[in-house]
Design a protein around this motif. Structure first.
Motif, PDB file in Angstrom:
ATOM      1  N   LEU A 330       0.977  -1.317   0.119  1.00  0.00           N
ATOM      2  CA  LEU A 330      -0.050  -0.112  -0.088  1.00  0.00           C
ATOM      3  C   LEU A 330       1.006   1.155   0.100  1.00  0.00           C
ATOM      4  O   LEU A 330       0.750   2.155  -0.895  1.00  0.00           O
ATOM      5  CB  LEU A 330      -1.051   0.011   1.288  1.00  0.00           C
ATOM      6  CG  LEU A 330      -1.782   1.298   1.489  1.00  0.00           C
ATOM      7  CD1 LEU A 330      -2.634   1.569   0.334  1.00  0.00           C
ATOM      8  CD2 LEU A 330      -2.846   1.129   2.784  1.00  0.00           C
ATOM      9  N   GLY A 331       1.861   1.246   0.925  1.00  0.00           N
ATOM     10  CA  GLY A 331       2.457   2.526   0.990  1.00  0.00           C
ATOM     11  C   GLY A 331       3.515   2.849  -0.312  1.00  0.00           C
ATOM     12  O   GLY A 331       3.374   3.863  -0.919  1.00  0.00           O
ATOM     13  N   ASP A 332       3.923   1.636  -1.025  1.00  0.00           N
ATOM     14  CA  ASP A 332       4.524   1.975  -2.362  1.00  0.00           C
ATOM     15  C   ASP A 332       3.792   2.353  -3.466  1.00  0.00           C
ATOM     16  O   ASP A 332       4.176   3.196  -4.280  1.00  0.00           O
ATOM     17  CB  ASP A 332       5.238   0.544  -2.853  1.00  0.00           C
ATOM     18  CG  ASP A 332       6.550   0.202  -1.829  1.00  0.00           C
ATOM     19  OD1 ASP A 332       6.850   1.043  -1.249  1.00  0.00           O
ATOM     20  OD2 ASP A 332       6.928  -1.220  -1.978  1.00  0.00           O
ATOM     21  N   ALA A 333       2.306   1.975  -3.399  1.00  0.00           N
ATOM     22  CA  ALA A 333       1.424   2.405  -4.372  1.00  0.00           C
ATOM     23  C   ALA A 333       1.233   4.133  -4.116  1.00  0.00           C
ATOM     24  O   ALA A 333       1.299   4.616  -5.195  1.00  0.00           O
ATOM     25  CB  ALA A 333       0.254   1.743  -4.364  1.00  0.00           C
ATOM     26  N   GLY A 380     -15.214   5.305   1.609  1.00  0.00           N
ATOM     27  CA  GLY A 380     -15.774   4.416   2.656  1.00  0.00           C
ATOM     28  C   GLY A 380     -14.655   3.703   3.376  1.00  0.00           C
ATOM     29  O   GLY A 380     -14.787   2.744   4.268  1.00  0.00           O
ATOM     30  N   VAL A 381     -13.330   4.245   3.084  1.00  0.00           N
ATOM     31  CA  VAL A 381     -12.200   3.673   4.000  1.00  0.00           C
ATOM     32  C   VAL A 381     -11.983   4.563   5.117  1.00  0.00           C
ATOM     33  O   VAL A 381     -12.032   5.710   5.091  1.00  0.00           O
ATOM     34  CB  VAL A 381     -10.857   3.904   2.918  1.00  0.00           C
ATOM     35  CG1 VAL A 381      -9.691   3.446   3.811  1.00  0.00           C
ATOM     36  CG2 VAL A 381     -11.016   2.871   1.699  1.00  0.00           C
ATOM     37  N   HIS A 421      -8.197  -4.975  -1.958  1.00  0.00           N
ATOM     38  CA  HIS A 421      -8.534  -3.938  -0.792  1.00  0.00           C
ATOM     39  C   HIS A 421      -7.531  -2.723  -0.773  1.00  0.00           C
ATOM     40  O   HIS A 421      -7.790  -1.719  -0.739  1.00  0.00           O
ATOM     41  CB  HIS A 421      -8.736  -4.629   0.657  1.00  0.00           C
ATOM     42  CG  HIS A 421      -9.914  -5.552   0.551  1.00  0.00           C
ATOM     43  ND1 HIS A 421      -9.787  -6.904   0.686  1.00  0.00           N
ATOM     44  CD2 HIS A 421     -11.174  -5.299   0.338  1.00  0.00           C
ATOM     45  CE1 HIS A 421     -10.911  -7.423   0.930  1.00  0.00           C
ATOM     46  NE2 HIS A 421     -11.877  -6.421   0.466  1.00  0.00           N
ATOM     47  N   MET A 422      -6.393  -3.048  -0.823  1.00  0.00           N
ATOM     48  CA  MET A 422      -5.079  -2.233  -0.734  1.00  0.00           C
ATOM     49  C   MET A 422      -5.103  -1.250  -2.025  1.00  0.00           C
ATOM     50  O   MET A 422      -5.040  -0.177  -2.029  1.00  0.00           O
ATOM     51  CB  MET A 422      -3.714  -2.757  -0.588  1.00  0.00           C
ATOM     52  CG  MET A 422      -3.591  -3.750   0.500  1.00  0.00           C
ATOM     53  SD  MET A 422      -3.887  -2.963   2.115  1.00  0.00           S
ATOM     54  CE  MET A 422      -5.397  -3.370   2.926  1.00  0.00           C
ATOM     55  N   ASP A 423      -5.460  -2.076  -3.208  1.00  0.00           N
ATOM     56  CA  ASP A 423      -5.706  -1.269  -4.415  1.00  0.00           C
ATOM     57  C   ASP A 423      -6.848  -0.099  -4.469  1.00  0.00           C
ATOM     58  O   ASP A 423      -6.663   1.060  -4.778  1.00  0.00           O
ATOM     59  CB  ASP A 423      -5.970  -2.137  -5.562  1.00  0.00           C
ATOM     60  CG  ASP A 423      -4.665  -3.068  -6.148  1.00  0.00           C
ATOM     61  OD1 ASP A 423      -3.703  -2.820  -5.639  1.00  0.00           O
ATOM     62  OD2 ASP A 423      -4.936  -4.254  -6.715  1.00  0.00           O
ATOM     63  N   VAL A 424      -7.795  -0.403  -3.870  1.00  0.00           N
ATOM     64  CA  VAL A 424      -9.185   0.321  -3.651  1.00  0.00           C
ATOM     65  C   VAL A 424      -8.630   1.653  -2.713  1.00  0.00           C
ATOM     66  O   VAL A 424      -9.084   2.616  -2.972  1.00  0.00           O
ATOM     67  CB  VAL A 424     -10.436  -0.375  -3.226  1.00  0.00           C
ATOM     68  CG1 VAL A 424     -11.510   0.438  -2.821  1.00  0.00           C
ATOM     69  CG2 VAL A 424     -10.790  -1.465  -4.254  1.00  0.00           C
ATOM     70  N   ILE A 430      -5.233   8.561  -3.558  1.00  0.00           N
ATOM     71  CA  ILE A 430      -4.606   9.545  -4.503  1.00  0.00           C
ATOM     72  C   ILE A 430      -5.400  10.264  -5.221  1.00  0.00           C
ATOM     73  O   ILE A 430      -5.455  11.628  -5.247  1.00  0.00           O
ATOM     74  CB  ILE A 430      -4.017   8.501  -5.604  1.00  0.00           C
ATOM     75  CG1 ILE A 430      -3.025   7.522  -5.220  1.00  0.00           C
ATOM     76  CG2 ILE A 430      -3.914   9.312  -7.180  1.00  0.00           C
ATOM     77  CD1 ILE A 430      -2.771   6.410  -5.914  1.00  0.00           C
ATOM     78  N   ARG A 431      -7.010   9.945  -5.260  1.00  0.00           N
ATOM     79  CA  ARG A 431      -8.104  10.786  -5.681  1.00  0.00           C
ATOM     80  C   ARG A 431      -8.376  11.940  -4.787  1.00  0.00           C
ATOM     81  O   ARG A 431      -8.185  13.055  -5.148  1.00  0.00           O
ATOM     82  CB  ARG A 431      -9.206   9.967  -5.815  1.00  0.00           C
ATOM     83  CG  ARG A 431     -10.333  10.608  -6.723  1.00  0.00           C
ATOM     84  CD  ARG A 431     -11.304   9.819  -7.364  1.00  0.00           C
ATOM     85  NE  ARG A 431     -11.808   9.186  -6.009  1.00  0.00           N
ATOM     86  CZ  ARG A 431     -12.038   7.710  -6.388  1.00  0.00           C
ATOM     87  NH1 ARG A 431     -11.823   6.874  -7.418  1.00  0.00           N
ATOM     88  NH2 ARG A 431     -12.425   6.782  -5.238  1.00  0.00           N
TER      89      ARG A 431
END
Ligand SMILES: *Cc1c(COP(=O)(O)O)cnc(C)c1O
Length: 462
Positions: A330-333, A380-381, A421-424, A430-431
């Motif tokens: 997640l951090g790298d993304a 919703g995160v 879930h990490m991608d979402v 980012i958004r």
């Protein structure tokens, strides 16, 4: 087979699932307003991916669920208690176990038996409940963590380390007799899940021993810390995490542990010490505030599942490698997309640098609180604030503390979510980052006196 250069995958497969529900943006806007812009006050049912905390949110294994059935609910001398004693002794090396309902129960007891009015407790950055109990017992917490810990841009591999010069100057100023113990946290939560090195653990212990100052670990995330030592400290590459953990605890007189983290259970904790005299004092407190000394704050089945969880934590290194690997993923993304985060990526979560992201807001407008709310509304995160709201007010002056770090914490529960879930989550952060200038500040609508971040309510500033 040496798999260290291959992509890792979860060392488990899924046997049971729990459905989660995506809400509409309108529903989330209503929910966050009703929650006073505090994600602690949201209903879990309104949350899609819950990264509020890794505390008590782990998925237990089939072995742990089976162990529940073996729970011995005897009031005194439960079989499950002795299994837990053995597990703690084997994995952490401490002989004396004081079981509590969760970490803060252990912190309460430790603080009450060791701290007298006017004492000073040096520690590597504060933790909310730890410092609260130290202050409640009449002590004053002094932060002796290295400066790099407060710098979101520093890439120091062990940002949790204690600065020996700072520690020495506290002891010199107040005298060793006013310093009952050093409160030494592994994988420092408030610094972003940053580890301490073995060299630092050894140096602190060797300095404290001749002075009669105890070293008490907050070993809540000690296994994750052991993983970082294996990855980053010279001489530990080929050592299993279980061995590294035992060496870490050998440089301490005891530990408080919230078992809701590393230990893979939903509730529980303990205080563990070497000195039988200290253990006797702790047990006297335990029977008054938690329960009899052979269950403290836990049921027999809780202790049974905990004993299994403690062993699973270090059974093979694959578990922690996957756990920390998912946090890194997640951090790298986010790093790749240019979102400011605390680096290096820590062990239990990704910490967004809200002060930089919302640089148009002063700290008194609670940028991390506002960013946490904005991410929730977007997707919703659910994350949480770790900045000025969490830091609270100085008990002497009544003024807001202004911590160097103003962070949003996205904490990853163990064995619960997949990479999708990490991608979402990454996509949403980012958004929100892209439209960060549209995010406004907040002010208190209700401010509790203690541990205010849990129940405070906020409203937007026009
Ligand atoms: C969670 C936590 C605690 C408190 O433990 P609880 O089980 O929540 O009472 C103490 N120290 C650290 C580092 C923690 O992360």
């Amino acid at each position: 087979m040496d798999t260290s250069h291959r992509t890792w995958a979860e060392p488990w497969k899924i046997k049971m699932v729990e459905p989660i529900r995506m809400t509409s943006r309108g529903e989330r806007e209503t929910a966050i307003t009703e929650a006073g812009y505090n994600t602690f006050l949201l209903k879990a049912d309104d949350v899609y991916i819950d990264l509020l905390t890794d505390s008590g949110t782990s998925a237990m294994s089939d072995r742990q669920w089976s162990a529940l059935m073996l729970g011995d609910e005897s009031y005194a001398g439960s079989k499950s208690f002795y299994k837990l004693v053995d597990a703690v002794h084997e994995v952490y090396g401490y002989e004396e176990l004081i079981p509590t309902h969760q970490g803060r129960g252990a912190e309460h007891i430790l603080s009450q038996i060791l701290i007298s009015d006017g004492d000073v407790v040096p520690g590597n950055m504060y933790f909310t409940t730890t410092r609260y109990h130290q202050e409640r017992a009449g002590g004053r917490f002094v932060d002796v963590i290295i400066d790099e810990a407060h710098d979101p841009h520093s890439l120091h591999p062990f940002k949790g380390n204690i600065d020996m010069a700072k520690l020495r100057s506290v002891v010199d100023e107040y005298g060793a007799e006013r310093v009952p113990y050093v409160s030494f946290e592994t994988n420092v939560n408030m610094a972003g899940g940053q580890p301490v090195s073995m060299a630092n653990l050894r140096e602190v212990y060797e300095y404290c021993q001749p002075l009669g100052v105890l070293v008490m670990l907050d070993a809540t995330r000690a296994a994750e810390n052991a993983y970082f030592i294996q990855q980053r400290e010279y001489g530990y590459q080929d050592r299993p995490i279980s061995q590294i953990l035992r060496e870490m605890t050998s440089f301490s007189d005891g530990a408080t542990v919230s078992s809701k983290k590393d230990n893979l259970v939903n509730i529980g904790g303990f205080l563990a010490v070497r000195d039988p005299k200290l253990a006797r004092q702790a047990r006297a407190m335990l029977v008054a505030f938690e329960g009899l000394h052979t269950y403290g704050g836990m049921s027999g089945r809780d202790m049974e599942a905990l004993a299994v969880g403690i062993r699973e934590m270090v059974d093979t290194d694959d578990h922690i490698r996957c756990r920390v690997g998912q946090v890194e993923y997640l951090g790298d993304a986010l790093i790749k997309a240019g979102v400011p985060v605390i680096r290096p990526i820590g062990g239990h979560g990704v910490f967004l640098d809200a002060a930089t992201i919302l640089e148009h807001l002063p700290q008194d407008r609670f940028p991390a609180q506002a960013l946490t709310a904005a991410i929730y509304v977007d997707s919703g995160v659910r994350g949480m604030e770790r900045g000025i709201v969490s830091a609270g007010r100085d008990p002497e002056t009544g003024e807001n503390r202004h911590p160097g770090l103003e962070l949003v914490r996205l904490t990853i529960p163990r064995r619960v979510y997949t990479q999708s879930h990490m991608d979402v989550t990454a996509e949403s952060v980012i958004r929100v980052h892209e439209r960060r200038e549209s995010i406004g500040g907040l002010k208190f609508a209700y401010e509790p006196d203690t541990l205010r971040f849990f129940q405070a309510r906020f409203e937007p500033v026009a």
